[in-house]
Design a protein around this motif. Structure first.
Motif, PDB file in Angstrom:
ATOM      1  N   GLU A   1       0.823  -1.214   0.000  1.00 56.12           N
ATOM      2  CA  GLU A   1       0.000   0.000   0.000  1.00 56.12           C
ATOM      3  C   GLU A   1       0.857   1.266   0.000  1.00 56.12           C
ATOM      4  O   GLU A   1       0.479   2.279  -0.598  1.00 56.12           O
ATOM      5  N   TYR A   2       1.992   1.197   0.665  1.00 56.98           N
ATOM      6  CA  TYR A   2       2.906   2.346   0.704  1.00 56.98           C
ATOM      7  C   TYR A   2       3.358   2.719  -0.701  1.00 56.98           C
ATOM      8  O   TYR A   2       3.362   3.902  -1.087  1.00 56.98           O
ATOM      9  N   HIS A   3       3.740   1.731  -1.490  1.00 57.93           N
ATOM     10  CA  HIS A   3       4.236   1.991  -2.840  1.00 57.93           C
ATOM     11  C   HIS A   3       3.134   2.573  -3.734  1.00 57.93           C
ATOM     12  O   HIS A   3       3.377   3.511  -4.509  1.00 57.93           O
ATOM     13  N   TYR A   4       1.937   2.020  -3.609  1.00 65.11           N
ATOM     14  CA  TYR A   4       0.809   2.518  -4.406  1.00 65.11           C
ATOM     15  C   TYR A   4       0.485   3.962  -4.031  1.00 65.11           C
ATOM     16  O   TYR A   4       0.282   4.816  -4.914  1.00 65.11           O
ATOM     17  N   GLU A   5       0.447   4.258  -2.746  1.00 63.40           N
ATOM     18  CA  GLU A   5       0.137   5.616  -2.300  1.00 63.40           C
ATOM     19  C   GLU A   5       1.233   6.603  -2.697  1.00 63.40           C
ATOM     20  O   GLU A   5       0.952   7.760  -3.025  1.00 63.40           O
ATOM     21  N   LEU A   6       2.473   6.158  -2.685  1.00 67.97           N
ATOM     22  CA  LEU A   6       3.566   7.022  -3.118  1.00 67.97           C
ATOM     23  C   LEU A   6       3.400   7.396  -4.589  1.00 67.97           C
ATOM     24  O   LEU A   6       3.627   8.551  -4.981  1.00 67.97           O
ATOM     25  N   GLY A   7       3.012   6.430  -5.399  1.00 62.62           N
ATOM     26  CA  GLY A   7       2.723   6.717  -6.801  1.00 62.62           C
ATOM     27  C   GLY A   7       1.628   7.763  -6.947  1.00 62.62           C
ATOM     28  O   GLY A   7       1.747   8.694  -7.758  1.00 62.62           O
ATOM     29  N   LYS A   8       0.570   7.643  -6.167  1.00 63.63           N
ATOM     30  CA  LYS A   8      -0.523   8.612  -6.228  1.00 63.63           C
ATOM     31  C   LYS A   8      -0.033  10.013  -5.889  1.00 63.63           C
ATOM     32  O   LYS A   8      -0.443  11.000  -6.509  1.00 63.63           O
ATOM     33  N   GLN A   9       0.871  10.113  -4.921  1.00 65.52           N
ATOM     34  CA  GLN A   9       1.377  11.418  -4.523  1.00 65.52           C
ATOM     35  C   GLN A   9       2.190  12.090  -5.625  1.00 65.52           C
ATOM     36  O   GLN A   9       2.276  13.320  -5.692  1.00 65.52           O
ATOM     37  N   LEU A  10       2.767  11.295  -6.510  1.00 67.54           N
ATOM     38  CA  LEU A  10       3.627  11.842  -7.566  1.00 67.54           C
ATOM     39  C   LEU A  10       2.875  12.096  -8.872  1.00 67.54           C
ATOM     40  O   LEU A  10       3.476  12.505  -9.861  1.00 67.54           O
ATOM     41  N   LYS A  11       1.577  11.885  -8.864  1.00 62.81           N
ATOM     42  CA  LYS A  11       0.806  11.960 -10.106  1.00 62.81           C
ATOM     43  C   LYS A  11       0.908  13.322 -10.780  1.00 62.81           C
ATOM     44  O   LYS A  11       0.871  13.427 -12.012  1.00 62.81           O
ATOM     45  N   SER A  12       1.042  14.389  -9.998  1.00 61.02           N
ATOM     46  CA  SER A  12       1.079  15.730 -10.590  1.00 61.02           C
ATOM     47  C   SER A  12       2.261  15.921 -11.532  1.00 61.02           C
ATOM     48  O   SER A  12       2.224  16.795 -12.418  1.00 61.02           O
ATOM     49  N   LEU A  13       3.309  15.134 -11.377  1.00 59.63           N
ATOM     50  CA  LEU A  13       4.462  15.279 -12.274  1.00 59.63           C
ATOM     51  C   LEU A  13       4.106  14.932 -13.718  1.00 59.63           C
ATOM     52  O   LEU A  13       4.802  15.363 -14.648  1.00 59.63           O
ATOM     53  N   ARG A  14       3.039  14.188 -13.919  1.00 61.69           N
ATOM     54  CA  ARG A  14       2.592  13.884 -15.283  1.00 61.69           C
ATOM     55  C   ARG A  14       2.206  15.156 -16.031  1.00 61.69           C
ATOM     56  O   ARG A  14       2.279  15.192 -17.273  1.00 61.69           O
ATOM     57  N   GLU A  15       1.771  16.168 -15.309  1.00 64.54           N
ATOM     58  CA  GLU A  15       1.365  17.427 -15.935  1.00 64.54           C
ATOM     59  C   GLU A  15       2.572  18.302 -16.271  1.00 64.54           C
ATOM     60  O   GLU A  15       2.417  19.339 -16.918  1.00 64.54           O
ATOM     61  N   LYS A  16       3.752  17.897 -15.831  1.00 66.28           N
ATOM     62  CA  LYS A  16       4.936  18.748 -15.938  1.00 66.28           C
ATOM     63  C   LYS A  16       5.999  18.173 -16.870  1.00 66.28           C
ATOM     64  O   LYS A  16       7.148  18.568 -16.816  1.00 66.28           O
ATOM     65  N   GLY A  17       5.618  17.217 -17.709  1.00 65.03           N
ATOM     66  CA  GLY A  17       6.562  16.680 -18.680  1.00 65.03           C
ATOM     67  C   GLY A  17       7.474  15.590 -18.150  1.00 65.03           C
ATOM     68  O   GLY A  17       8.499  15.289 -18.769  1.00 65.03           O
ATOM     69  N   VAL A  18       7.108  14.973 -17.024  1.00 63.74           N
ATOM     70  CA  VAL A  18       7.943  13.926 -16.441  1.00 63.74           C
ATOM     71  C   VAL A  18       7.352  12.555 -16.781  1.00 63.74           C
ATOM     72  O   VAL A  18       6.188  12.277 -16.449  1.00 63.74           O
ATOM     73  N   LEU A  19       8.137  11.737 -17.439  1.00 64.46           N
ATOM     74  CA  LEU A  19       7.740  10.362 -17.759  1.00 64.46           C
ATOM     75  C   LEU A  19       8.159   9.473 -16.600  1.00 64.46           C
ATOM     76  O   LEU A  19       9.346   9.371 -16.282  1.00 64.46           O
ATOM     77  N   ILE A  20       7.195   8.834 -15.967  1.00 67.86           N
ATOM     78  CA  ILE A  20       7.494   7.986 -14.818  1.00 67.86           C
ATOM     79  C   ILE A  20       7.390   6.529 -15.251  1.00 67.86           C
ATOM     80  O   ILE A  20       6.423   6.127 -15.893  1.00 67.86           O
ATOM     81  N   ILE A  21       8.425   5.765 -14.912  1.00 70.51           N
ATOM     82  CA  ILE A  21       8.552   4.381 -15.381  1.00 70.51           C
ATOM     83  C   ILE A  21       8.766   3.462 -14.195  1.00 70.51           C
ATOM     84  O   ILE A  21       9.753   3.586 -13.466  1.00 70.51           O
ATOM     85  N   GLY A  22       7.840   2.540 -13.983  1.00 71.23           N
ATOM     86  CA  GLY A  22       8.085   1.441 -13.063  1.00 71.23           C
ATOM     87  C   GLY A  22       8.784   0.331 -13.830  1.00 71.23           C
ATOM     88  O   GLY A  22       8.307  -0.099 -14.881  1.00 71.23           O
TER      89      GLY A  22
END
Length: 300
Positions: free
Chosen positions: A177-198
């Motif tokens: 759950e910690y990892h999933y919630e951490l991903g949710k917290q970083l979602k705003s970076l999608r609006e700023k041109g950051v490609l996030i890759i698991g």
């Protein structure tokens, strides 16, 4: 598995509750301009290490990454890529703010050709610093680089190394759950041109796979296909709770992922999705080696 490589990695996990509110998240990311298009999110296997020296013509999975990278750079302004790699496991969560990204050959006993493959990408200190500001419990460090959960995949996704890259570590001891919630917290970076890759593998049982490989037997056990079909169904139907509870939600969960390192990167990627997103598989093939999967998808 890479674990506690430096003394600082012995630090206790900082309070999870410090991942405050969405309003705080917005305030911290205001320094990055919002783009017209929201960036996709990837979950990708980083492939079998034995395949690292192979060309795109020799390896269909490498070619799929190459074609995906072309499409991403054609359709989006990719300012940086943040990789959550299965091969940077720590106690607590860290982000690498170094402007130079050293290439880490964190595999051992391979042929010499595996150590003559080079990928020299720059880091992105400013955007890495944003991760720390969004989530203060994510500690900053310069004591890392690009490990083999990152650069073998990136060298085909962005072969010109013209996209700045940095990694965020996986707290090996944290709950799913910690990892999933951490991903949710970083979602705003999608609006700023950051490609996030698991970057990991939805099936990764190194001990079982190695037993077969030592006997020169590269055939799957058989159960890999069953679990692969099940995990695809959960992703297609947005049954993320089943994926978060992967150890209990399917009889093969613990067999497919006996350790969290390769599985939990998918939780970061799924945490950054919402109901407006489409999820499609840019690479899917029946498992071809024992206890391993290369199923990979894009959220857009």
């Amino acid at each position: 598995m890479v674990m506690d490589r430096k003394a600082f990695l012995q630090k206790s996990i900082l309070a999870f509750m410090s991942m405050n509110t969405l309003s705080s998240l917005k305030a911290f990311t205001d320094r990055l301009p919002i783009q017209g298009k929201r960036m996709p999110v990837l979950f990708t296997s980083h492939g079998d290490p034995m395949d690292i020296p192979l060309s795109r013509q020799e390896r269909a999975f490498w070619n799929a990454l190459f074609e995906l990278g072309k499409d991403l750079q054609k359709n989006f302004e990719v300012k940086a890529a943040l990789v959550v790699s299965a091969h940077w496991c720590t106690r607590g969560t860290f982000v690498n703010t170094s402007p130079e990204q050293k290439q880490i050959y964190d595999y051992y006993g391979f042929p010499e050709s595996h150590y003559k493959v080079y990928y020299h990408a720059k880091g992105s200190p400013e955007i890495a610093d944003e991760v720390n500001k969004i989530i203060p419990s994510v500690s900053k460090t310069t004591d890392w680089g690009l490990d083999h959960g990152a650069w073998p995949m990136l060298m085909h996704l962005f072969p010109n190394a013209d996209v700045p890259v940095f990694q965020m570590s996986i707290d090996y001891y944290a709950k799913p759950e910690y990892h999933y919630e951490l991903g949710k917290q970083l979602k705003s970076l999608r609006e700023k041109g950051v490609l996030i890759i698991g970057s990991g593998s939805l099936i990764h049982n190194l001990q079982l796979g190695a037993q077969k490989m030592r006997a020169n037997d590269m055939t799957p056990f058989g159960w890999e296909a069953e679990y692969d079909v099940w995990i695809k169904k959960q992703i297609d139907e947005r049954n993320f709770t089943n994926i978060i509870n992967y150890e209990k939600s399917h009889k093969l969960g613990k067999l497919a992922a006996p350790t969290p390192d390769h599985f939990v990167p998918v939780l970061y990627s799924l945490g950054m999705s919402d109901n407006k997103d489409n999820i499609s598989f840019f690479y899917e093939a029946e498992p071809t080696i024992p206890a391993f999967s290369e199923r990979s998808f894009i959220i857009s």
